[in-house]
Design an enzyme around this catalytic site. Structure first.
Site, PDB file in Angstrom:
ATOM      1  N   SER A  67       0.803  -1.230   0.000  1.00 43.22           N
ATOM      2  CA  SER A  67       0.000   0.000   0.000  1.00 43.22           C
ATOM      3  C   SER A  67       0.834   1.277   0.000  1.00 43.22           C
ATOM      4  CB  SER A  67      -0.959   0.026   1.190  1.00 43.22           C
ATOM      5  OG  SER A  67      -0.264   0.249   2.400  1.00 43.22           O
ATOM      6  N   LYS A 104       0.719   4.390   6.892  1.00 42.50           N
ATOM      7  CA  LYS A 104       0.101   5.237   5.868  1.00 42.50           C
ATOM      8  C   LYS A 104       0.584   6.676   6.051  1.00 42.50           C
ATOM      9  CE  LYS A 104      -2.898   2.131   4.262  1.00 42.50           C
ATOM     10  NZ  LYS A 104      -2.156   0.934   4.611  1.00 42.50           N
TER      11      LYS A 104
END
Length: 146
Positions: A67, A104
């Site tokens: 990701s 993230k």
């Protein structure tokens, strides 16, 4: 180095060993045209001293997944995470979200927090009061194998 597996990340605590320093050639190694070897001067370098600013609040964790590939964080890379740093907009953070750890990019705007992946195949996560959410630490460095 002690380790602890939690969700998709494996955490490690740094163990700084006095005198454990690798050799460093301070002239730099050319990524363009070759340079003469006689300019190299040998010194010693400790990666712990370079990468760990606060031993008590610094941890390592291995990346699992794709990701964050747009930010240069690939599967199996080793992250250096400092829990003492202030989480601010645009920093890459390790977060605890609804029972799992994730890494993230933080997006903070108008009182809202978003976790943005760096891969268009993954959705942006809007953090709400319904989430069990904690910013666990800020990524300061990434160690890669080549």
């Amino acid at each position: 180095m002690a380790s602890d597996k939690s969700g998709s990340l494996t955490f490690f605590t740094p163990e700084i060993i006095e005198g454990a320093a690798a050799q460093l050639f301070d002239a730099g190694i050319s990524a363009g045209f070759p340079s003469p070897a006689e300019d190299l001067h040998e010194q010693h370098l400790s990666l712990d001293e370079e990468l760990v600013k606060n031993k008590e609040t610094t941890f390592y964790a291995r990346v699992s997944g794709q990701s964050m590939i747009g930010a240069g964080l690939d599967d199996n890379d080793l992250l250096v995470i400092d829990r003492s740093l202030e989480p601010v907009n645009n920093k890459i953070a390790v977060c605890f979200l609804d029972g799992e750890f994730t890494v993230k990019r933080l997006r903070v705007s108008d009182g809202e927090v978003w976790l943005q992946p760096e891969n268009p195949s993954y959705p942006i996560i809007n953090i709400t009061e319904d989430n069990n959410f904690l910013i666990w630490g800020i990524v300061t460095n990434v160690i890669k194998k080549v």
